[in-house]
Design a protein around this motif. Structure first.
Motif, PDB file in Angstrom:
ATOM      1  N   LEU A   1       0.975  -0.991  -0.070  1.00 37.98           N
ATOM      2  CA  LEU A   1       0.200   0.315  -0.080  1.00 37.98           C
ATOM      3  C   LEU A   1       0.920   1.025  -0.598  1.00 37.98           C
ATOM      4  O   LEU A   1       0.534   2.341  -0.558  1.00 37.98           O
ATOM      5  CB  LEU A   1      -0.672   0.189   1.152  1.00 37.98           C
ATOM      6  CG  LEU A   1      -2.454   0.654   0.665  1.00 37.98           C
ATOM      7  CD1 LEU A   1      -2.872   0.262   0.217  1.00 37.98           C
ATOM      8  CD2 LEU A   1      -3.121   0.638   2.011  1.00 37.98           C
ATOM      9  N   VAL A   2       1.543   1.599   0.478  1.00 36.70           N
ATOM     10  CA  VAL A   2       2.361   2.716   0.677  1.00 36.70           C
ATOM     11  C   VAL A   2       3.078   2.753  -0.212  1.00 36.70           C
ATOM     12  O   VAL A   2       3.144   3.377  -0.832  1.00 36.70           O
ATOM     13  CB  VAL A   2       3.524   2.181   2.191  1.00 36.70           C
ATOM     14  CG1 VAL A   2       4.494   3.531   1.526  1.00 36.70           C
ATOM     15  CG2 VAL A   2       3.191   2.054   3.422  1.00 36.70           C
ATOM     16  N   TYR A   3       4.043   1.059  -1.442  1.00 36.06           N
ATOM     17  CA  TYR A   3       4.564   1.488  -2.173  1.00 36.06           C
ATOM     18  C   TYR A   3       3.414   2.138  -3.391  1.00 36.06           C
ATOM     19  O   TYR A   3       4.146   3.076  -4.439  1.00 36.06           O
ATOM     20  CB  TYR A   3       5.009   0.016  -2.849  1.00 36.06           C
ATOM     21  CG  TYR A   3       5.266  -0.086  -4.359  1.00 36.06           C
ATOM     22  CD1 TYR A   3       6.295   0.188  -5.255  1.00 36.06           C
ATOM     23  CD2 TYR A   3       4.170  -0.937  -4.868  1.00 36.06           C
ATOM     24  CE1 TYR A   3       6.493   0.118  -6.782  1.00 36.06           C
ATOM     25  CE2 TYR A   3       4.817  -1.525  -6.310  1.00 36.06           C
ATOM     26  CZ  TYR A   3       5.976  -1.270  -6.843  1.00 36.06           C
ATOM     27  OH  TYR A   3       5.291  -1.197  -8.320  1.00 36.06           O
ATOM     28  N   LEU A   4       2.623   1.809  -3.866  1.00 36.01           N
ATOM     29  CA  LEU A   4       1.722   2.435  -4.388  1.00 36.01           C
ATOM     30  C   LEU A   4       0.929   3.923  -4.235  1.00 36.01           C
ATOM     31  O   LEU A   4       0.929   4.275  -4.661  1.00 36.01           O
ATOM     32  CB  LEU A   4      -0.247   1.862  -3.898  1.00 36.01           C
ATOM     33  CG  LEU A   4       0.262   0.072  -4.770  1.00 36.01           C
ATOM     34  CD1 LEU A   4      -0.856  -0.173  -4.650  1.00 36.01           C
ATOM     35  CD2 LEU A   4      -0.078  -0.094  -6.162  1.00 36.01           C
ATOM     36  N   ALA A   5       0.834   3.995  -3.224  1.00 31.48           N
ATOM     37  CA  ALA A   5       1.057   5.420  -2.716  1.00 31.48           C
ATOM     38  C   ALA A   5       1.555   5.950  -3.451  1.00 31.48           C
ATOM     39  O   ALA A   5       1.785   7.630  -3.818  1.00 31.48           O
ATOM     40  CB  ALA A   5       0.856   5.469  -1.326  1.00 31.48           C
ATOM     41  N   CYS A   6       3.550   6.208  -2.882  1.00 29.87           N
ATOM     42  CA  CYS A   6       4.682   6.988  -3.333  1.00 29.87           C
ATOM     43  C   CYS A   6       4.088   6.707  -4.772  1.00 29.87           C
ATOM     44  O   CYS A   6       4.849   7.747  -5.305  1.00 29.87           O
ATOM     45  CB  CYS A   6       6.199   5.826  -2.872  1.00 29.87           C
ATOM     46  SG  CYS A   6       5.832   5.914  -1.392  1.00 29.87           S
ATOM     47  N   VAL A   7       4.090   5.434  -5.878  1.00 33.85           N
ATOM     48  CA  VAL A   7       3.925   5.804  -6.922  1.00 33.85           C
ATOM     49  C   VAL A   7       3.054   6.706  -7.583  1.00 33.85           C
ATOM     50  O   VAL A   7       3.360   7.907  -8.680  1.00 33.85           O
ATOM     51  CB  VAL A   7       3.336   4.002  -7.897  1.00 33.85           C
ATOM     52  CG1 VAL A   7       3.302   4.080  -9.338  1.00 33.85           C
ATOM     53  CG2 VAL A   7       4.521   3.353  -7.768  1.00 33.85           C
ATOM     54  N   LEU A   8       1.757   7.413  -6.825  1.00 36.66           N
ATOM     55  CA  LEU A   8       0.737   7.775  -7.338  1.00 36.66           C
ATOM     56  C   LEU A   8       0.989   9.718  -7.091  1.00 36.66           C
ATOM     57  O   LEU A   8       0.765  10.010  -7.742  1.00 36.66           O
ATOM     58  CB  LEU A   8      -0.490   7.391  -6.483  1.00 36.66           C
ATOM     59  CG  LEU A   8      -2.076   8.097  -7.379  1.00 36.66           C
ATOM     60  CD1 LEU A   8      -1.706   7.105  -8.683  1.00 36.66           C
ATOM     61  CD2 LEU A   8      -3.253   7.448  -6.132  1.00 36.66           C
ATOM     62  N   LEU A   9       2.132   9.602  -6.105  1.00 33.60           N
ATOM     63  CA  LEU A   9       1.966  10.730  -5.173  1.00 33.60           C
ATOM     64  C   LEU A   9       2.657  11.708  -5.658  1.00 33.60           C
ATOM     65  O   LEU A   9       3.523  12.744  -5.814  1.00 33.60           O
ATOM     66  CB  LEU A   9       1.281  10.462  -4.159  1.00 33.60           C
ATOM     67  CG  LEU A   9       0.384  10.615  -2.989  1.00 33.60           C
ATOM     68  CD1 LEU A   9       0.156  10.589  -1.976  1.00 33.60           C
ATOM     69  CD2 LEU A   9      -0.589  11.552  -4.019  1.00 33.60           C
ATOM     70  N   ILE A  10       4.128  10.588  -5.803  1.00 34.00           N
ATOM     71  CA  ILE A  10       5.459  11.189  -6.064  1.00 34.00           C
ATOM     72  C   ILE A  10       6.363  10.497  -7.523  1.00 34.00           C
ATOM     73  O   ILE A  10       6.192  11.175  -8.383  1.00 34.00           O
ATOM     74  CB  ILE A  10       6.669  10.530  -4.591  1.00 34.00           C
ATOM     75  CG1 ILE A  10       5.990  10.641  -3.607  1.00 34.00           C
ATOM     76  CG2 ILE A  10       8.077  11.393  -4.964  1.00 34.00           C
ATOM     77  CD1 ILE A  10       7.139  10.136  -2.416  1.00 34.00           C
ATOM     78  N   GLY A  11       5.551   8.996  -7.928  1.00 35.36           N
ATOM     79  CA  GLY A  11       6.717   8.805  -8.615  1.00 35.36           C
ATOM     80  C   GLY A  11       5.582   9.391  -9.959  1.00 35.36           C
ATOM     81  O   GLY A  11       6.562   9.513 -10.463  1.00 35.36           O
ATOM     82  N   ILE A  12       4.303   8.934 -10.276  1.00 34.34           N
ATOM     83  CA  ILE A  12       3.808   9.505 -11.623  1.00 34.34           C
ATOM     84  C   ILE A  12       4.333  11.150 -11.900  1.00 34.34           C
ATOM     85  O   ILE A  12       4.722  11.442 -13.371  1.00 34.34           O
ATOM     86  CB  ILE A  12       2.664   8.887 -11.728  1.00 34.34           C
ATOM     87  CG1 ILE A  12       2.652   8.125 -11.836  1.00 34.34           C
ATOM     88  CG2 ILE A  12       1.698  10.012 -13.227  1.00 34.34           C
ATOM     89  CD1 ILE A  12       0.691   7.012 -11.455  1.00 34.34           C
TER      90      ILE A  12
ATOM     91  N   GLY B   1      12.156   3.809  -1.781  1.00 32.36           N
ATOM     92  CA  GLY B   1      12.881   4.203  -2.897  1.00 32.36           C
ATOM     93  C   GLY B   1      12.886   2.973  -4.032  1.00 32.36           C
ATOM     94  O   GLY B   1      13.036   2.942  -5.258  1.00 32.36           O
ATOM     95  N   HIS B   2      12.318   1.889  -3.666  1.00 32.68           N
ATOM     96  CA  HIS B   2      11.359   1.634  -4.951  1.00 32.68           C
ATOM     97  C   HIS B   2      11.074   1.644  -5.713  1.00 32.68           C
ATOM     98  O   HIS B   2      10.900   1.228  -7.270  1.00 32.68           O
ATOM     99  CB  HIS B   2      10.899  -0.262  -4.171  1.00 32.68           C
ATOM    100  CG  HIS B   2      10.517  -1.260  -5.191  1.00 32.68           C
ATOM    101  ND1 HIS B   2      11.745  -1.863  -5.832  1.00 32.68           N
ATOM    102  CD2 HIS B   2       9.702  -1.908  -5.690  1.00 32.68           C
ATOM    103  CE1 HIS B   2      11.465  -3.101  -7.114  1.00 32.68           C
ATOM    104  NE2 HIS B   2      10.305  -2.706  -6.871  1.00 32.68           N
ATOM    105  N   ALA B   3      10.104   2.773  -5.555  1.00 32.43           N
ATOM    106  CA  ALA B   3       8.719   3.146  -6.352  1.00 32.43           C
ATOM    107  C   ALA B   3       9.757   3.930  -7.664  1.00 32.43           C
ATOM    108  O   ALA B   3       9.179   4.313  -8.474  1.00 32.43           O
ATOM    109  CB  ALA B   3       7.871   4.140  -5.704  1.00 32.43           C
ATOM    110  N   PHE B   4      11.032   4.280  -7.550  1.00 27.65           N
ATOM    111  CA  PHE B   4      11.795   5.156  -7.990  1.00 27.65           C
ATOM    112  C   PHE B   4      12.741   4.436  -8.768  1.00 27.65           C
ATOM    113  O   PHE B   4      12.327   4.431 -10.091  1.00 27.65           O
ATOM    114  CB  PHE B   4      12.765   5.752  -7.061  1.00 27.65           C
ATOM    115  CG  PHE B   4      12.128   7.581  -7.068  1.00 27.65           C
ATOM    116  CD1 PHE B   4      12.429   8.447  -7.543  1.00 27.65           C
ATOM    117  CD2 PHE B   4      11.123   7.500  -5.293  1.00 27.65           C
ATOM    118  CE1 PHE B   4      11.691   9.948  -7.158  1.00 27.65           C
ATOM    119  CE2 PHE B   4      11.111   9.215  -4.926  1.00 27.65           C
ATOM    120  CZ  PHE B   4      11.314  10.105  -5.317  1.00 27.65           C
ATOM    121  N   PHE B   5      13.111   3.326  -8.616  1.00 23.74           N
ATOM    122  CA  PHE B   5      13.884   2.432  -8.699  1.00 23.74           C
ATOM    123  C   PHE B   5      12.903   2.158 -10.063  1.00 23.74           C
ATOM    124  O   PHE B   5      13.218   1.634 -10.912  1.00 23.74           O
ATOM    125  CB  PHE B   5      13.858   1.270  -7.794  1.00 23.74           C
ATOM    126  CG  PHE B   5      14.676   0.308  -8.136  1.00 23.74           C
ATOM    127  CD1 PHE B   5      16.619   0.390  -7.951  1.00 23.74           C
ATOM    128  CD2 PHE B   5      14.303  -1.327  -8.529  1.00 23.74           C
ATOM    129  CE1 PHE B   5      17.193  -0.603  -9.391  1.00 23.74           C
ATOM    130  CE2 PHE B   5      15.219  -2.034  -9.182  1.00 23.74           C
ATOM    131  CZ  PHE B   5      16.623  -2.276  -9.589  1.00 23.74           C
TER     132      PHE B   5
END
Ligand code: PHE
Length: 478
Positions: A48-59, A228-232
């Motif tokens: 869940l944290v990873y998905l939130a990071c993808v959405l809020l920071i990653g994209i 970090g993984h969302a970035f990677f």
């Protein structure tokens, strides 16, 4: 640094750009790293944290990075220098590009080692080594491979040579060609394996492991890992997307490309997770067994299932392709920098850089045997240290600075030209880049640095430090 516009060669069309970017994003990060770090960090809450990071920071950072590359029209170092010049910002922004070039080289140094395991397993599967093999034997097989520096070095060398060879051929005859024959099969085989996973009897368990969050299992270190993984996994924060963007013609939509990249990358990670944990649970294995997860679990399934030889070999072929379409993108920022700024032609640049990176990779080779007790950062091996510094520090830092640049330095008019969002979405996007992404990244950094006694305090401190920085910069610029 004077202003130069250098990236002349470009993608043939938008689909090839999207394929290449998805090829970069989908890699060992999805098939190998995501399942094992999810296993180590207890499952659902981490996802869940990873998905939130993808959405809020990653994209948002992904869109920014592609846009910066396309507008800067050069390798990351030069692109940032160009943009800083155009926007009358500090010349030091070129350092952001340099951070990326370095991070790419460091990541590649271990990436080829792990991809090498995939190549080794491909040949072994082809030769029937895994036919009917039991779970102890698979485990032993994997440890024997890791214990041999020569074997790891050999496969590391093979992957390094293929990577350098492709990149040395250039954008159209190297990257595009490799991508367009490597990418299409990946989804197909994932779906076939997903079909198999539903027959293991542990699919439901796997599903709930991935999707029912238990926050008591989540630590702040895990949040840093997820970020970090969302970035990677999206290949952002280091200039890969920037250099790929610099080869993209102005007539194509960055938003459309970005959404496809993020969607494909996330979908592949979740599917890979579902498949692997189904097999893990069906065979009574440990989800938290670390980097060996992929190599110790899948062969068991392949050894038992009908047609396992075929699927196994195919699967490892696809691991190799996913890895290669990413490894070429890790060295591309550095190669184009050498080529464009230092006058070292692409071919020579690729071989020189490839050799250097190969050499650093020996540290990772040794991390699994001779140096397994040698610690570098804290109690981390060489491999763990490089992984930690790049994914958890250099990439988020790079992403933070890209967000700051697009949100605060670039003028609204240019921003609207760079990124094709309607005005409502643009407002959201800018607000996210200005406040949410930077403060989130700073908070995660700060919390990890000083411990997690009060997260609210950390958010406030990060917000305050960041706010003062922004206020000061704005005042200086009048
Ligand atoms: N995204 C790739 C993966 O998931 C790794 C990568 C990171 C590639 C950064 C390029 C740049 O495996």
């Amino acid at each position: 640094m004077s202003q130069l516009k250098l990236s002349k060669e470009g993608w043939s069309n938008q689909t090839l750009f999207i394929l290449a970017a998805v090829g970069s994003a989908v890699g060992l990060g999805n098939i190998w790293k995501f399942p094992y770090i999810t296993g180590e960090n207890g499952g659902g809450a981490f996802v869940l944290v990873y998905l939130a990071c993808v959405l809020l920071i990653g994209i948002p950072v992904l869109l920014s990075e592609i846009a910066l590359g396309r507008a800067g029209k050069a390798n990351p170092v030069q692109a940032m220098a160009n943009l800083a010049h155009e926007n009358k910002a500090s010349r030091l922004w070129f350092l952001l590009g340099l951070n990326g070039v370095l991070a790419g080289a460091l990541i590649l140094s271990f990436y080829t080692v792990i991809a090498g395991w995939g190549v080794a397993y491909f040949f072994e599967s082809l030769l029937g080594t895994f036919n009917g093999i039991g779970k102890e034997a698979v485990g032993e097989h994997f440890s024997t491979m890791l214990a041999s520096p020569m074997q790891l070095l050999f496969w590391h060398t093979v992957v390094s040579i293929i990577t350098v060879y492709i990149v040395s051929k250039g954008v159209k005859s190297g990257l595009e060609r490799a991508i367009s024959f490597m990418m299409p099969g990946l989804l197909l085989i994932l779906l076939v394996l997903l079909g198999y996973a539903t027959t293991t009897g542990a699919f439901g368990q796997s599903f709930s492991f991935l999707f029912s969050p238990d926050f008591s299992k989540l630590s702040w270190q895990a949040v840093l890992t997820a970020m970090g993984h969302a970035f990677f996994t999206l290949s952002i924060g280091l200039g890969t997307m920037m250099v790929y963007g610099s080869y993209l013609s102005n007539k194509y939509s960055i938003v459309k490309a970005g959404v496809w990249i993020a969607f494909a990358d996330t979908a592949v990670a979740l599917l890979a997770g579902l498949i692997i944990f189904s097999i893990v649970f069906a065979n009574g294995l440990e989800p938290g067994s670390g980097p060996g997860l992929l190599f110790q679990t899948l062969p068991i399934a392949f050894g038992q299932m009908t047609g396992g030889w075929f699927f196994g070999t195919l699967f490892f072929a696809l691991v190799i392709m996913a890895a290669l379409s990413s490894s070429i993108s890790l060295i591309e920022p550095a190669v184009s920098w050498f080529d464009q700024n230092w006058g070292i032609k692409r071919k020579k640049a690729a071989w020189i850089l490839g050799s250097l990176i190969w050499f650093i990779g020996i540290g990772t080779v040794l991390s699994f045997n001779e140096w397994s007790d040698v610690h570098f950062l804290g109690d981390r091996t060489f491999f763990d240290s490089v992984d930690f510094i790049t994914a958890n520090i250099m990439l988020p830092l790079g992403g933070l600075l890209m967000a700051v640049f697009v949100a605060w330095v670039v003028s609204p008019k240019d921003r609207a030209e760079y990124i094709d969002l309607n005005s409502r979405l643009m407002n959201w996007f800018v607000f996210d880049l200005k406040w949410i992404a930077p403060v989130a990244i700073l908070t995660v950094f700060a919390t990890n640095l000083v411990g997690a006694d009060s997260v609210l305090l950390m958010i406030l401190v990060s917000l305050a430090v960041y706010g003062v920085y922004v206020w000061n910069a704005m005042r200086k610029n009048g």
